[in-house]
Design a protein around this motif. Structure first.
Motif, mmCIF file in Angstrom:
data_model
loop_
_atom_site.group_PDB
_atom_site.id
_atom_site.type_symbol
_atom_site.label_atom_id
_atom_site.label_comp_id
_atom_site.label_asym_id
_atom_site.label_seq_id
_atom_site.Cartn_x
_atom_site.Cartn_y
_atom_site.Cartn_z
ATOM 1 N N LEU A 91 0.855 -1.188 0.000
ATOM 2 C CA LEU A 91 0.000 0.000 0.000
ATOM 3 C C LEU A 91 0.891 1.237 0.000
ATOM 4 O O LEU A 91 1.751 1.408 0.862
ATOM 5 C CB LEU A 91 -0.885 -0.015 1.258
ATOM 6 N N THR A 93 0.627 5.467 -0.204
ATOM 7 C CA THR A 93 -0.348 6.561 -0.096
ATOM 8 C C THR A 93 0.313 7.919 -0.259
ATOM 9 O O THR A 93 1.453 8.124 0.157
ATOM 10 C CB THR A 93 -1.139 6.505 1.237
ATOM 11 N N HIS A 100 -4.706 5.373 7.145
ATOM 12 C CA HIS A 100 -4.454 3.952 6.822
ATOM 13 C C HIS A 100 -3.930 3.208 8.056
ATOM 14 O O HIS A 100 -4.384 2.114 8.364
ATOM 15 C CB HIS A 100 -3.446 3.824 5.678
ATOM 16 N N SER A 105 -3.795 -0.794 8.717
ATOM 17 C CA SER A 105 -2.813 -1.189 7.698
ATOM 18 C C SER A 105 -1.437 -1.198 8.343
ATOM 19 O O SER A 105 -1.076 -0.272 9.068
ATOM 20 C CB SER A 105 -2.825 -0.202 6.520
ATOM 21 N N PRO A 108 1.831 1.184 5.516
ATOM 22 C CA PRO A 108 1.558 2.042 4.365
ATOM 23 C C PRO A 108 2.795 2.883 4.057
ATOM 24 O O PRO A 108 3.395 3.452 4.975
ATOM 25 C CB PRO A 108 0.400 2.927 4.849
ATOM 26 N N GLU A 110 4.050 5.989 3.199
ATOM 27 C CA GLU A 110 3.517 7.361 3.156
ATOM 28 C C GLU A 110 4.499 8.228 2.376
ATOM 29 O O GLU A 110 5.386 8.860 2.930
ATOM 30 C CB GLU A 110 3.304 7.874 4.584
#
Ligand code: OAD
Ligand code: ZN
Length: 237
Positions: A91, A93, A100, A105, A108, A110
């Motif tokens: 994932l 983002t 998240h 999650s 993530p 970031e």
């Protein structure tokens, strides 16, 4: 109906649209402004140099706003995907709101930073915003005394995790973008990389994203409604 087996390598990229149903305004809907501020004033290094107190006031407010919001059904659907695909799932983002992680999650990426993080403009040491004194207009580094700045990737700066992201884009089978306008690079170009490397590309968005020509399957609608239904389909026994 499409099923994706547990060993399908899936990469997801999210943007502001996935947090819209949690009550966080997207960038595009405020017409190039970010909560009534010009982007150059609050999202560039030169803006920070000009008026660090204003920039800090702005991000402290964004952080407080994000603290009073909760993840929505789309964030939770991605947690389900992570459980299902396990090590085959990543994932990424562009969001800095932390929703998240709040949903559960695990990792993530970031790529544009996080509102609860800041770092020293001189020695680069990182700190949590919740450890700084909210009454001080410009928080100072506990180690060297220089200004701290928000750990947000501003315009003209290089996003985090680019090499990890590129690596996972090159080997994924399916690349899914959710709630992102496809206007801000380099993230907007990921879909092209994934597609050219042979992945199937899927978009879930309220309106057609700018990079639609690289999308194989477009699901128009709110991610909090569309995504949970799709995840059910993809992971159906
Ligand atoms: P944008 O605001 O550019 O785009 C949000 C997209 O989400 C739009 O295409 C909307 O149609 C869509 N959208 C809105 N509500 C939705 C919903 N409920 N469900 C699904 N889609 C919805 O946001 P980003 O693409 O994330 O950079 O913007 C990229 C970057 O530009 C941000 O990370 C930020 C900004 O400058 C930094 O802060 C560094
Ligand atoms: Zn320092």
């Amino acid at each position: 109906m499409m099923r994706l087996s547990r060993t399908t390598k899936v990469v997801v990229l999210t943007g502001a649209g996935i947090s819209a149903e949690s009550g966080i305004r997207t960038f595009r809907e405020s017409g190039g402004l970010w909560e009534n501020h010009k982007v150059e004033d609050v999202a560039t290094w030169s803006g920070f140099e000009k008026d660090p107190a204003l920039v800090w006031k702005f991000y402290r407010q964004r952080w407080e706003d994000s603290n009073s919001t909760k993840p929505n059904a789309a964030h939770y659907a991605l947690v389900e995907m992570e459980h299902y695909y396990a090590q085959h799932f990543s994932l990424v983002t562009q969001n800095v709101d932390g929703l998240h992680s709040a949903a559960g999650s695990k990792n993530p990426l970031e790529m544009h930073g996080n509102l609860n993080s800041c770092f020293c403009t001189t020695c680069r040491a990182k700190f949590k915003l919740h450890d700084t004194d909210p009454d001080i207009a410009i928080p100072l580094c506990p180690k060297c005394g220089a200004y701290l700045r928000p750990d947000i990737v501003w315009f003209g700066e290089i996003p985090y995790f680019l090499s990890e992201i590129e690596h996972s884009l090159k080997k994924c089978d399916v690349f899914i973008i959710i709630g992102t306008s496809g206007l801000v690079y380099p993230a907007a170009g990921f879909v092209m990389t994934a597609k050219l490397m042979g992945a199937k590309t899927i978009a879930i968005n309220l309106e057609a994203p700018d990079n639609l020509s690289f999308i194989d399957e477009f699901h128009q609608g709110k991610s909090g409604e569309v995504l949970p239904a799709l995840v059910k389909e993809w992971t159906a026994p």
